[in-house]
Design an enzyme around this catalytic site. Structure first.
Site, mmCIF file in Angstrom:
data_model
loop_
_atom_site.group_PDB
_atom_site.id
_atom_site.type_symbol
_atom_site.label_atom_id
_atom_site.label_comp_id
_atom_site.label_asym_id
_atom_site.label_seq_id
_atom_site.Cartn_x
_atom_site.Cartn_y
_atom_site.Cartn_z
ATOM 1 N N ASN A 133 -5.094 54.015 -44.386
ATOM 2 C CA ASN A 133 -4.130 54.195 -43.293
ATOM 3 C C ASN A 133 -3.479 55.569 -43.466
ATOM 4 O O ASN A 133 -2.632 55.743 -44.339
ATOM 5 C CB ASN A 133 -3.083 53.069 -43.360
ATOM 6 C CG ASN A 133 -1.981 53.247 -42.331
ATOM 7 O OD1 ASN A 133 -2.075 54.085 -41.436
ATOM 8 N ND2 ASN A 133 -0.931 52.445 -42.459
ATOM 9 N N LYS A 163 -1.457 56.990 -41.529
ATOM 10 C CA LYS A 163 -0.126 57.059 -40.905
ATOM 11 C C LYS A 163 -0.041 58.352 -40.077
ATOM 12 O O LYS A 163 -1.044 58.743 -39.476
ATOM 13 C CB LYS A 163 0.969 56.951 -41.968
ATOM 14 C CG LYS A 163 0.774 55.706 -42.854
ATOM 15 C CD LYS A 163 1.937 55.354 -43.711
ATOM 16 C CE LYS A 163 1.617 54.093 -44.488
ATOM 17 N NZ LYS A 163 2.715 53.597 -45.301
ATOM 18 N N HIS A 171 2.638 46.676 -38.420
ATOM 19 C CA HIS A 171 2.994 47.324 -39.690
ATOM 20 C C HIS A 171 4.520 47.369 -39.802
ATOM 21 O O HIS A 171 5.214 47.545 -38.796
ATOM 22 C CB HIS A 171 2.410 48.741 -39.715
ATOM 23 C CG HIS A 171 2.504 49.368 -41.064
ATOM 24 N ND1 HIS A 171 3.683 49.874 -41.559
ATOM 25 C CD2 HIS A 171 1.585 49.538 -42.049
ATOM 26 C CE1 HIS A 171 3.477 50.338 -42.781
ATOM 27 N NE2 HIS A 171 2.209 50.148 -43.104
ATOM 28 N N GLU A 194 1.755 42.876 -46.901
ATOM 29 C CA GLU A 194 2.345 44.141 -47.328
ATOM 30 C C GLU A 194 3.854 43.971 -47.532
ATOM 31 O O GLU A 194 4.632 44.176 -46.586
ATOM 32 C CB GLU A 194 2.122 45.217 -46.267
ATOM 33 C CG GLU A 194 0.678 45.567 -46.033
ATOM 34 C CD GLU A 194 0.519 47.001 -45.565
ATOM 35 O OE1 GLU A 194 -0.255 47.738 -46.180
ATOM 36 O OE2 GLU A 194 1.213 47.403 -44.607
ATOM 37 N N GLY A 243 4.818 52.528 -50.166
ATOM 38 C CA GLY A 243 5.184 53.914 -50.455
ATOM 39 C C GLY A 243 6.180 54.067 -51.586
ATOM 40 O O GLY A 243 6.769 55.129 -51.756
ATOM 41 N N SER A 259 1.451 50.501 -52.234
ATOM 42 C CA SER A 259 1.318 51.276 -53.474
ATOM 43 C C SER A 259 0.019 50.994 -54.243
ATOM 44 O O SER A 259 -0.006 51.007 -55.474
ATOM 45 C CB SER A 259 2.528 51.058 -54.388
ATOM 46 O OG SER A 259 3.707 51.541 -53.763
#
Ligand code: PGA
Length: 219
Positions: A7, A9, A94, A143, A149, A181
């Protein structure tokens, strides 16, 4: 068969995306038993698709977002029908979209409906065991927000437990991925869990070399 999903982003220009595809595409060519998916920015999808098909790379494509509406007067939106044959799947729900753009359950539900109408697989991100999953969804990614992150992933054991919980509760699920992560050092510990069907990788997917290491941890 396990999934490894990148991903990007809101990162990488079109040429940067194509460079990544070339590096990763060449490195993973022999690994046809792994579903490797790139979710670049919307802007890169068209060129990315052309480049992947032209070179027969072992890569699938995903969008990071889709409009909850049908095509029409919806400024700034990209309808599922327009993603058409470009993508195999699309991320929905998300946590960044839920918090930064107010993506509600109703919106997630509408987006899922629009995708299914167009034969695109929704990959719904769920933040915890209480996150509702819309009808018709067969692929999800667990997630936990604190893991995204942060360099502070969930444990593979807990992620596996959560995957089992979802598979018990929603018998229609064919895949539960873990995201948050994931990096080349910990990917194998998640991919080794039987109840986890793959990983969704954000930050560590941006460097092609790092991402290749994550994919290769499945060999
Ligand atoms: P991260 O992001 O790998 O950078 O934690 C994962 C995600 O948000 O999908």
């Amino acid at each position: 068969m396990k999934w490894v999903v990148a991903n990007f982003k809101s990162n990488k220009t079109v040429p940067e995306t194509l460079q990544w595809i070339e590096k990763v595409g060449m490195a993973v060519d022999r690994l046809r038993n792994i579903k490797i998916v790139l979710c670049p920015t919307l802007l890169s999808l068209y060129e990315a698709k052309r480049f992947i098909v032209e070179n027969d790379y072992n890569l699938l494509l995903g969008a990071q977002n889709v409009s909850p509406y049908l095509p029409g007067a919806h400024t700034g939106e990209v309808a599922a029908k327009l993603l058409g044959k470009l993508v195999d799947l699309t991320l929905v729900g998300h946590s960044e979209r839920r918090t930064e753009f107010g993506e509600s359950f109703e919106m997630v539900d509408d987006k899922v409906k629009r995708l299914i109408e167009c034969q695109i697989t929704p990959l719904v991100c769920v933040q915890g065991t209480k996150t509702p999953i819309p009808q018709g969804v067969s692929l999800i990614a667990f997630e936990p927000v604190s893991a995204i992150g942060s360099g502070n992933p969930d444990t593979p054991e807990n992620a596996a437990k959560v995957a089992l919980f979802f598979k018990e509760k929603y018998k229609r699920l064919t895949g539960v991925l873990y995201g948050g992560s994931v990096n080349p050092d910990n990917a194998k510990s998640f991919l080794d869990q039987e109840s986890l069907d793959g990983v969704l990788v954000g930050g560590a997917s941006l460097e092609a070399e790092e991402f290749i290491k994550i994919v290769e941890s499945l060999i």
